[in-house]
Design an enzyme around this catalytic site. Structure first.
Site, PDB file in Angstrom:
ATOM      1  N   ARG A   1      -1.792   5.125  -5.630  1.00 38.76           N
ATOM      2  CA  ARG A   1      -2.144   4.127  -4.622  1.00 38.76           C
ATOM      3  C   ARG A   1      -1.656   4.504  -3.226  1.00 38.76           C
ATOM      4  O   ARG A   1      -2.360   4.349  -2.252  1.00 38.76           O
ATOM      5  CB  ARG A   1      -1.559   2.768  -5.008  1.00 38.76           C
TER       6      ARG A   1
ATOM      7  N   ARG B   1      13.428  -8.123  -8.219  1.00 43.74           N
ATOM      8  CA  ARG B   1      12.883  -9.087  -7.269  1.00 43.74           C
ATOM      9  C   ARG B   1      12.351 -10.271  -8.067  1.00 43.74           C
ATOM     10  O   ARG B   1      11.466 -10.102  -8.902  1.00 43.74           O
ATOM     11  CB  ARG B   1      11.750  -8.484  -6.431  1.00 43.74           C
TER      12      ARG B   1
ATOM     13  N   HIS C   1      -0.468  -1.647  -9.054  1.00 45.84           N
ATOM     14  CA  HIS C   1       0.979  -1.466  -9.130  1.00 45.84           C
ATOM     15  C   HIS C   1       1.456  -0.915 -10.476  1.00 45.84           C
ATOM     16  O   HIS C   1       2.593  -0.450 -10.583  1.00 45.84           O
ATOM     17  CB  HIS C   1       1.671  -2.807  -8.837  1.00 45.84           C
TER      18      HIS C   1
ATOM     19  N   HIS D   1      16.214  -0.648 -11.610  1.00 48.94           N
ATOM     20  CA  HIS D   1      14.828  -0.955 -11.277  1.00 48.94           C
ATOM     21  C   HIS D   1      13.997  -1.244 -12.522  1.00 48.94           C
ATOM     22  O   HIS D   1      12.861  -1.711 -12.423  1.00 48.94           O
ATOM     23  CB  HIS D   1      14.233   0.227 -10.489  1.00 48.94           C
TER      24      HIS D   1
END
Length: 708
Positions: A560, A371, A588, A431
């Site tokens: 999380r 991304r 994250h 990823h």
């Protein structure tokens, strides 16, 4: 000692655990310590999160039911049982959202920000709104009659529409009209004035409907919004990924309806018509008290009221790099460095790539892109590098959910600039976050690497806590080169020296490290595991952590979001604690630390950062990396700063109850609380400070008794 055998007693349901996470996000909208617009932001985030969950996870279960696929969840539920439980929880969540919205609206109104406040429209505002309707809305919208002569209009995913019941004034005949709100129009319109008065576009359409339907009496109206199945299933024979994804994006917009939201006054006959026409089998229908599509409240958060927002935070640029006159390569060559986002600037990552592009000694650049955002300086740096004559390879992941279209655009732009664009594997998502720069130096070729726990995305880097690791370690450079050969040429790497790679050996590496802690505990040596991740759902990892607990290993997990592990269960997991941190920044970063026969925290502990969560998809169906942290300063920063602060946090932390799956805020014990976000905003990192550390002390964090 053997723990519970029944699946429902060993594991939490993945989908319900995710909804519990979103419940924690929503709870931040009630946090009176936060400025009001930040509370509204958390409300909008909870809405956006829920939309994505329904479009992917709930839609997937509904699809399994339609296809009569009976796959059981980790906790032993059928798709039908899961969808029923999800529906009940979604009803509860959306009810909370509407109630919180009512409260926050009232508080904002007292501060001069009025949302959907038709009662505040005076004659001057009415004149402006009518003019706005006639000039900015009416030319764009298209009324569509609903009768046997007209096919029912297609309503796009996330589409908002209004149904009108009309009576023709000259003959008394009835007519139903639908007006779909184009996505190009703003969801909220601000009426000019000192006070901020916001109305939704659909409110304005309803208010001036008589101008849209002259000769008719408006007897009623109702606003609706729908979500569709938005997952893209990759067909086995999809040989041309680019062509496949261009058409798949179009198909996504026409997926099965999974949710229909209705405003509180929606006409029952109109609701039935929508049910009949939209095919709502396995779909949820939710009547809402105040507003459909709460995710769009993010637009109002942009209101220029700094007094109602967090104090702006400016990230630090690493002093280590500035000490070398901005030469990233010199700083990395001297010693490995970790950049802790968002407390330290993402600009150093961009500067690393631009320096590589402009440096005559740089031979090649290789980069993964999962991304990158809509305005990506990383993409521009790669384009510039290609224009400067470098050999540039970009691995663009087309299967990045909801970013497929943007990534196709970036791929085209990169190819036009002369970048060699690779789309990776058909079945696996790439990823891993890696940059590899090869530079000609006096001693020969040297490889500089960047590894990230998050994406190369300039916007999320300002709100996600992630780690960027830079190194010139030759062994890691050799491993990274093998990684790119694996992705681009399907050459399976042999003899990896430092890195672990999924789906090849990352999972097995974690298993081996956990097993070693188990062996140490059984031999009476210190044994601990600290880990931080976004989600924990992989059965193999969970079962090994259970085995570690039963052997006496102390396990502390910061998860999380989703957690399928049940902590604190006698005979199963009594030595495991699970906490979740929700706050100003989105946690994250993914980190694992193993005591390695020493008392934690220890300089001899083994520390790793990774792009992978402990999920089946990450360990088995994605290309991910596990990177060891060896340099002592960086090791201390990741273990004794980042992980330790997460363990010590009391002000933003929730603890998971292994019996019933509930999450409870960490109780205020009357002592001074610890807020890890405030700590990192006010204290420098260790590896990024360089010689500046000589003149400024970093408070050393110490574990409280029972914290780990």
């Amino acid at each position: 000692m053997v723990g519970p055998a029944a699946p429902e007693d060993r594991y939490f349901n993945r989908e319900l655990s995710w909804l519990s996470f979103n419940d924690r996000v929503l709870a931040e909208a009630c946090n009176s310590a936060y400025p009001l617009l930040e509370r509204l932001r958390f409300l909008s985030i909870s809405g956006s999160n829920l939309d994505e969950f329904l479009m992917i996870r709930a839609a997937g279960l509904a699809g399994q039911i339609r296809s009569k696929i009976g796959n059981m969840s980790l906790d032993g539920r059928t798709p039908g049982q899961q969808l029923a439980a999800i529906t009940a929880k979604v009803l509860d969540l959306t009810g909370k959202q509407q109630s919180i919205l009512a409260d926050v609206k009232q508080l904002l109104a007292a501060q001069g920000i009025v949302i959907a406040g038709e009662d505040r429209i005076d004659a001057e505002a009415d004149g402006w709104l009518q003019n706005y309707f006639l000039n900015s809305i009416m030319p764009v919208i298209t009324p569509q009659a609903i009768d046997p002569a007209h096919p029912f209009p297609f309503v796009a995913n996330r589409g908002i529409g209004v149904l009108f019941n009309l009576t023709r004034e000259d003959d008394g005949s009835s007519l139903v009209e639908m007006v779909l709100i184009p996505s190009a129009l703003p969801r909220f319109v601000r009426v000019p004035g000192a006070d901020a008065l916001y109305l939704t576009t659909e409110q304005i359409v309803c208010r001036y409907a008589t101008l849209l339907f002259p000769g008719f009496r408006v007897d009623g109206d109702g606003v609706f919004r729908l979500l569709r199945d938005s997952d893209i299933e990759l067909e086995e024979d999809a040989e041309d990924l680019v062509r496949y994804y261009r058409t798949a994006i179009q198909r996504r917009r026409r997926g099965k309806v999974i949710l229909l939201e209705l405003d509180h006054a929606f006409d029952p006959a109109g609701e039935q018509m929508l049910r009949d026409q939209l095919g709502l089998e396995q779909a949820m229908v939710l009547p809402l008290d105040h507003l459909v599509g709460v995710c769009d409240l993010a637009q109002i958060v942009g209101e220029d009221r700094p007094d109602l927002k967090f104090t702006p935070y400016a990230p630090r640029y690493p002093e280590r790099v500035m000490e070398h006159d901005g030469d990233c390569f010199a700083a990395i060559r001297e010693k490995d460095i970790v950049i802790h986002h968002p407390y330290e600037s993402f600009e150093v990552v961009v500067d690393f790539l631009y320096q590589a592009a402009n440096d005559p000694a740089v031979i090649s650049i290789k980069q993964t892109l999962y991304r990158a955002g809509h305005q990506s300086p990383v993409i521009q740096a790669l384009v510039h590098a290609a224009e400067m004559g470098k050999s540039v390879t970009a691995v663009v992941e087309l299967k990045a959910r909801f970013d497929e279209e943007q990534n196709l655009k970036w791929a085209s732009e990169l190819e036009r600039a002369g970048v060699q664009v690779i789309y990776g594997f058909v079945d696996w998502k790439t990823h891993a976050k890696v940059s590899l720069v090869v530079r000609q130096e006096e001693e020969g070729y040297r490889t500089y690497c960047h590894f990230g726990t998050g994406n190369y995305h300039p916007i999320t880097a300002r709100i996600y806590t992630d780690l960027s690791f830079f190194t010139a370690d030759p062994a890691i450079g050799r491993d990274a080169a093998k990684l790119f050969n694996f992705i681009t040429g399907y050459v399976e790497p042999q003899g990896l020296e430092r890195l672990a790679l999924s789906p090849l050996n990352l999972r097995e590496t974690l298993y081996t490290k956990i097993d070693r802690e188990i062996a140490n505990a059984r031999e009476g040596r210190p044994a601990s595991i600290w880990a931080k991740m976004n989600s924990l759902t992989e059965q193999g990892v969970i079962d090994r952590l259970y085995a570690a607990s039963q052997a006496g290993v102390r396990v502390v997990l910061v998860v999380r979001g989703i957690c399928c592990l049940r902590p604190g269960i006698l005979g199963l997991s009594e030595n495991i604690t699970v906490k979740s941190i929700i706050g100003r920044f989105l946690e994250h970063s993914r980190i694992w630390a193993f005591a390695n026969g020493t008392e934690m925290p220890s300089g001899d502990a083994e520390v790793f950062i990774t792009s992978a969560d402990a999920m089946n998809r990450n360990l088995n169906r994605r290309v991910e990396l596990l990177v060891p942290i060896i340099n002592q300063t960086v090791h201390d920063q990741v273990l004794e700063q980042v992980l330790m602060a997460n363990l010590l946090d009391t002000e933003q932390s929730w603890l998971l109850d292994g019996e019933d799956g509930s999450w409870e805020r960490v109780a205020d014990d009357g002592t001074d609380g610890f807020n890890l976000h405030e700590y990192f905003m006010t204290n420098p990192s260790l590896s990024g400070r360089g010689d500046a550390l000589k003149d400024s002390r970093v408070p050393k964090l110490t574990l409280r008794r029972g914290a780990a």
